[in-house]
Design a protein around this motif. Structure first.
Motif, short mmCIF file in Angstrom:
data_model
loop_
_atom_site.label_atom_id
_atom_site.label_comp_id
_atom_site.label_asym_id
_atom_site.label_seq_id
_atom_site.Cartn_x
_atom_site.Cartn_y
_atom_site.Cartn_z
N ILE A 38 0.83 -1.21 0.00
CA ILE A 38 0.00 0.00 0.00
C ILE A 38 0.86 1.25 0.00
N ILE A 39 1.98 1.19 0.73
CA ILE A 39 2.91 2.32 0.71
C ILE A 39 3.39 2.58 -0.72
N GLY A 40 3.78 1.49 -1.40
CA GLY A 40 4.21 1.62 -2.78
C GLY A 40 3.07 2.05 -3.69
N PHE A 41 1.87 1.51 -3.45
CA PHE A 41 0.69 1.83 -4.24
C PHE A 41 0.39 3.32 -4.17
N ILE A 42 0.40 3.88 -2.96
CA ILE A 42 0.14 5.31 -2.78
C ILE A 42 1.21 6.15 -3.46
N TYR A 43 2.46 5.76 -3.25
CA TYR A 43 3.58 6.51 -3.82
C TYR A 43 3.52 6.50 -5.35
N ILE A 44 3.29 5.31 -5.92
CA ILE A 44 3.26 5.17 -7.38
C ILE A 44 2.07 5.94 -7.97
N ALA A 45 0.89 5.80 -7.35
CA ALA A 45 -0.31 6.46 -7.87
C ALA A 45 -0.17 7.98 -7.83
N ARG A 46 0.35 8.51 -6.74
CA ARG A 46 0.50 9.96 -6.61
C ARG A 46 1.53 10.50 -7.60
N LEU A 47 2.65 9.81 -7.72
CA LEU A 47 3.73 10.32 -8.55
C LEU A 47 3.42 10.21 -10.05
N LEU A 48 2.78 9.07 -10.44
CA LEU A 48 2.48 8.88 -11.85
C LEU A 48 1.31 9.75 -12.31
N GLY A 49 0.37 10.02 -11.42
CA GLY A 49 -0.83 10.71 -11.82
C GLY A 49 -1.85 9.74 -12.37
N ALA A 50 -3.11 10.18 -12.47
CA ALA A 50 -4.19 9.28 -12.86
C ALA A 50 -3.97 8.69 -14.26
N LYS A 51 -3.46 9.49 -15.21
CA LYS A 51 -3.31 9.01 -16.58
C LYS A 51 -2.25 7.91 -16.67
N ASN A 52 -1.03 8.17 -16.19
CA ASN A 52 0.03 7.16 -16.26
C ASN A 52 -0.25 5.97 -15.36
N TYR A 53 -0.87 6.23 -14.20
CA TYR A 53 -1.24 5.12 -13.34
C TYR A 53 -2.29 4.26 -14.04
N GLY A 54 -3.16 4.90 -14.82
CA GLY A 54 -4.14 4.15 -15.59
C GLY A 54 -3.49 3.24 -16.62
N VAL A 55 -2.40 3.71 -17.24
CA VAL A 55 -1.66 2.87 -18.18
C VAL A 55 -1.06 1.68 -17.45
N TYR A 56 -0.51 1.92 -16.28
CA TYR A 56 0.09 0.87 -15.45
C TYR A 56 -0.94 -0.21 -15.11
N VAL A 57 -2.13 0.23 -14.70
CA VAL A 57 -3.20 -0.70 -14.35
C VAL A 57 -3.70 -1.43 -15.59
N THR A 58 -3.82 -0.72 -16.71
CA THR A 58 -4.30 -1.34 -17.95
C THR A 58 -3.38 -2.48 -18.38
N VAL A 59 -2.08 -2.25 -18.35
CA VAL A 59 -1.11 -3.27 -18.75
C VAL A 59 -1.21 -4.49 -17.84
N SER A 60 -1.24 -4.26 -16.54
CA SER A 60 -1.32 -5.36 -15.57
C SER A 60 -2.60 -6.16 -15.75
N THR A 61 -3.71 -5.45 -15.98
CA THR A 61 -5.00 -6.12 -16.13
C THR A 61 -5.06 -6.92 -17.43
N PHE A 62 -4.54 -6.34 -18.50
CA PHE A 62 -4.58 -7.03 -19.79
C PHE A 62 -3.75 -8.31 -19.74
N VAL A 63 -2.55 -8.23 -19.18
CA VAL A 63 -1.70 -9.43 -19.06
C VAL A 63 -2.36 -10.45 -18.14
N GLY A 64 -2.95 -9.99 -17.05
CA GLY A 64 -3.61 -10.90 -16.11
C GLY A 64 -4.77 -11.65 -16.71
#
Length: 427
Positions: A38-64
């Protein structure tokens, strides 16, 4: 209050102590790993911003999504047979490892091929190709975990989870602090998973030794239940994680990031639920194989009711403060995530309520009924996601989840109870 307390104590006394011990190891390990995560999740989400974090989630979800190709349900089938006779478990592992290795290669290839047809930009597609090697970890992690589950060494599973999260979060924070971006995050995740997998394999061989590169074998006794469990896993994906994939198709990367934060937080309730199932599933298998395998149906109903009331009340109380907490932790860019989470929390109560019945059904080889119900839930979820997203916007995905989980959990509880009663497992 006194009556409710006595009832809770009565139900707790029925739970096997080994199951509580298993659950304790997994819970402590999972909470430690999730706290780090969760510490990493908060840090990554805040730093990347909603758009780039959305790309991160999209890639993980598609591969999953290509978990279906891996037939992860084979692991549960192997574990169920291995639990019956640990000394012969290596035979069950060797019968499936050849299929497992082949499926991993097939999943990576298919993931790459289908990425070219996905409605994403070229950058996102390149990330998918890179992260598709995550399927090696997904394919072997659960396979090796069956050894620790069957031998009830849950401490090892908990330890591996902590090691994995420490590696990933520590390196991810360092990389982002130095100015690296999404490519670094994907590479770090692959590295952390590879190290964890190597440790997992080495320790598992001290319990059960098997030939990793055994030839492909077909054992219908393992394969057929494994196929059913795998299909259950896929339809579960269509009931839950497909929400993120559909948002990535219907909306923007920002929408995925916004919904991804809400989904990721609510998912912690499902993580805890799955830990309980993982802890007690071996106990249920052994209990229902014994001559005294007759459980009070009313007791299961009471346990189900206690789960529902407890989780619903927790969700109700959290709903008063969750929007402010999300705003405070993630920032104004994720303000809409708090509102979505306020709605999404309540689906957990339905999922937890059906847990005693679904676990008992799987332990008694009645998973086909769960598959039929989950398939209906999956179809309904995809349809409602599309309709509700067009009608209500992003919050419509959360509304769809509530409707589907309520109907599905009700059907699971009623049908599983009826089947177990008819088969003589319940009195």
């Amino acid at each position: 209050m006194a009556g409710l307390r006595d009832r809770v104590i009565s139900e707790i006394k029925w739970i096997p102590l080994r199951g509580i011990k298993n659950f304790s190891y997994l819970t402590v390990g999972s909470f430690a790993a999730e706290f780090i995560n969760i510490i990493g999740f908060i840090y990554i989400a805040r730093l990347l911003g909603a758009k780039n974090y959305g790309v991160y989630v999209t890639v993980s979800t598609f591969v999953g999504m290509f978990d279906l190709v891996l037939l992860e349900g084979l692991n549960r089938s192997v574990m169920r047979e291995g639990t019956k006779d640990l000394e012969r478990m290596h035979l069950q592992l060797q019968k499936t490892i050849g299929i497992r290795n082949t499926l991993i290669a097939a999943a990576i290839i298919l993931c790459g091929v289908f990425s070219f047809f996905a409605p994403y930009d070229q950058r996102t597609k390149s990330y998918i190709l890179l992260f598709s090697f995550q399927l090696v970890y997904l394919g072997l992690k659960g396979f090796l975990a069956t050894i620790f589950q069957a031998s009830e060494k849950m401490k090892s599973i908990a330890l591996f989870g902590i090691v994995n999260r420490v590696l990933f979060v520590g390196l991810a924070i360092a990389a982002l602090s130095l100015g690296f971006g999404l490519v670094a995050l994907f590479l770090i995740s692959l590295f952390a998973n590879l190290v964890t997998l190597a440790l997992n394999y080495r320790l598992s061989r001290k319990i059960v030794r098997f030939h990793f590169f055994s030839r492909i074998q077909v054992d219908k006794k393992i394969l057929m239940p494994g196929l059913i469990f795998s299909l259950m896993g896929f339809v579960t994906y269509l009931v839950t994680r497909v929400d993120l994939l559909m948002v990535s198709f219907l909306g923007t990367s920002g929408d995925v990031g916004t919904y991804g934060v809400a989904f990721r937080i609510a998912e912690q309730g499902m993580v805890l639920k799955n830990l309980i199932v993982m802890s007690f599933f071996p106990i249920f298998i052994k209990y229902f194989r014994s001559e005294k395998a007759r459980v009070s149906g009313k007791r299961l109903i009471r346990i189900s009711g206690l789960f529902f009331i407890g989780v619903f009340l927790a969700s109700f109380l959290l709903s008063f403060v969750i929007e402010d907490l999300v705003f405070l932790v993630f920032g104004s860019e994720y303000q809409a995530s708090g509102y979505i989470l306020k709605v999404l929390l309540f689906y957990l109560a339905f999922a937890w309520a059906s847990m005693p019945f679904t676990t008992a059904a799987q332990a008694t080889h009645n998973e086909k009924y769960l598959l039929m119900i989950s398939s209906g839930m999956a179809v309904l979820n995809v349809l409602l996601n599309y309709i509700f997203f067009l009608s209500f916007g992003l919050i419509g995905i959360a509304y769809s989840t509530l409707v589907v989980q309520f109907l599905g959990s009700l059907l699971e509880s009623v049908i599983c109870y009826s089947v177990l009663k008819r088969q003589g497992y319940l009195v």
